[in-house]
Design an enzyme around this catalytic site. Structure first.
Site, PDB file in Angstrom:
ATOM      1  N   ASP A  91       6.607   6.604  14.130  1.00  0.00           N
ATOM      2  CA  ASP A  91       5.502   6.776  13.195  1.00  0.00           C
ATOM      3  C   ASP A  91       5.479   8.167  12.573  1.00  0.00           C
ATOM      4  OD1 ASP A  91       4.086   4.210  13.408  1.00  0.00           O
ATOM      5  OD2 ASP A  91       3.884   4.768  15.517  1.00  0.00           O
ATOM      6  N   GLU A 146      -2.094  -6.275  12.221  1.00  0.00           N
ATOM      7  CA  GLU A 146      -1.249  -5.604  13.205  1.00  0.00           C
ATOM      8  C   GLU A 146      -2.062  -4.445  13.779  1.00  0.00           C
ATOM      9  OE1 GLU A 146       2.705  -2.884  12.902  1.00  0.00           O
ATOM     10  OE2 GLU A 146       2.669  -4.666  11.625  1.00  0.00           O
ATOM     11  N   TYR A 188      10.836  -8.177  10.895  1.00  0.00           N
ATOM     12  CA  TYR A 188      10.284  -6.952  10.331  1.00  0.00           C
ATOM     13  C   TYR A 188      11.429  -6.162   9.697  1.00  0.00           C
ATOM     14  CZ  TYR A 188       7.141  -2.831  10.264  1.00  0.00           C
ATOM     15  OH  TYR A 188       6.346  -1.774   9.903  1.00  0.00           O
TER      16      TYR A 188
END
Length: 247
Positions: free
Chosen positions: A55, A44, A167
């Site tokens: 993030d 990824e 995911y």
């Protein structure tokens, strides 16, 4: 996903994240090669964006280093195209960059450079029809995220549309190394019932945690901050990857 192994052997996947261009595009090629040698099944590669809301500090700093090094979408796709790999590549980025480039052009660039899937953490599933359409037209998987707080209706929609893998977000909050596996993670793995592979990310920092998640029923694990941290500390990359082999 395209380019995945055809051996037919049942095994769990290690999906490794690093930010492309950290610290340089040439270094990225070396790190990707090391990840493949170290046992990664899917790579990824982050396409850096200036406001990475999903993030944590480790990956934010990686993104900043990449941007300061001059990484752009054009350089990103040229770098990816130069990688001749036998495993799938996935781009993780934010919708602003995709929208600005144009949905169709972005999907075509992915296909031309050898990218098999797209992850867009800030794109709500209900607003993803346009991107989903061009992904399908170009043979690209649009990979959706499912969190512990995702509603039943949204999960059902995602399971009906998502391809490649689902995911599963291990915990609430942003990416980053954690020291434990939350009970909510195990509950989420059991809750999401699908034949599409389930991969768990956000906070996996060592082989012990990975093994716990696999035992809970996941088909794969996604490791990012732990690898990015190795890059940031300029440690010997290949040696530090050995603990992930065989997961």
């Amino acid at each position: 996903m395209r380019n995945s192994s055809s051996s037919g052997k049942k095994r769990r996947a290690l999906i490794a994240y690093i930010c492309a261009g950290d610290p340089t595009p040439e270094a990225t090629k070396e790190y990707v090669t090391a990840l493949v040698r170290g046992g990664a099944d899917i790579i990824e590669l982050g396409l850096p964006f200036s406001d990475p809301v999903a993030d944590g500090p480790t990956i934010q700093e990686s993104i900043q280093r990449s941007l300061e090094g001059g990484m752009t979408p054009d350089i990103y796709f040229r770098t990816i195209a130069s990688l001749k790999l036998h495993i799938p590549l996935v781009v993780m980025t934010y919708y602003n960059l995709i929208f600005k480039r144009g949905l169709e052009k972005f999907a075509k660039d992915c296909e031309a450079s050898g990218i098999s899937g797209i992850i867009v953490p800030d794109l709500p599933p209900e607003e993803s029809d346009g991107l989903l359409k061009v992904c399908k037209e170009n043979g690209i998987d649009l990979i959706y995220l499912v969190a512990p707080t995702t509603t039943e209706d949204r999960i059902n929609w995602i399971l009906s549309q998502g391809t490649g893998f689902i995911y599963l977000v291990a915990r609430l909050g942003v990416t980053g190394v954690r020291s434990d596996v939350a009970d909510s993670t195990r509950q989420l793995i059991r809750k999401v019932k699908t034949t599409t592979p389930k991969a768990v990310g956000f906070g996996i920092s060592n082989g012990k945690q990975a093994a716990q998640i696999i035992r809970a029923g996941a088909d794969g694990i996604i490791v990012g901050s732990a690898f990015v941290d190795i890059i940031a500390k300029k440690e010997e990359f290949q040696r530090n990857l050995k603990r992930w082999q065989g997961n």
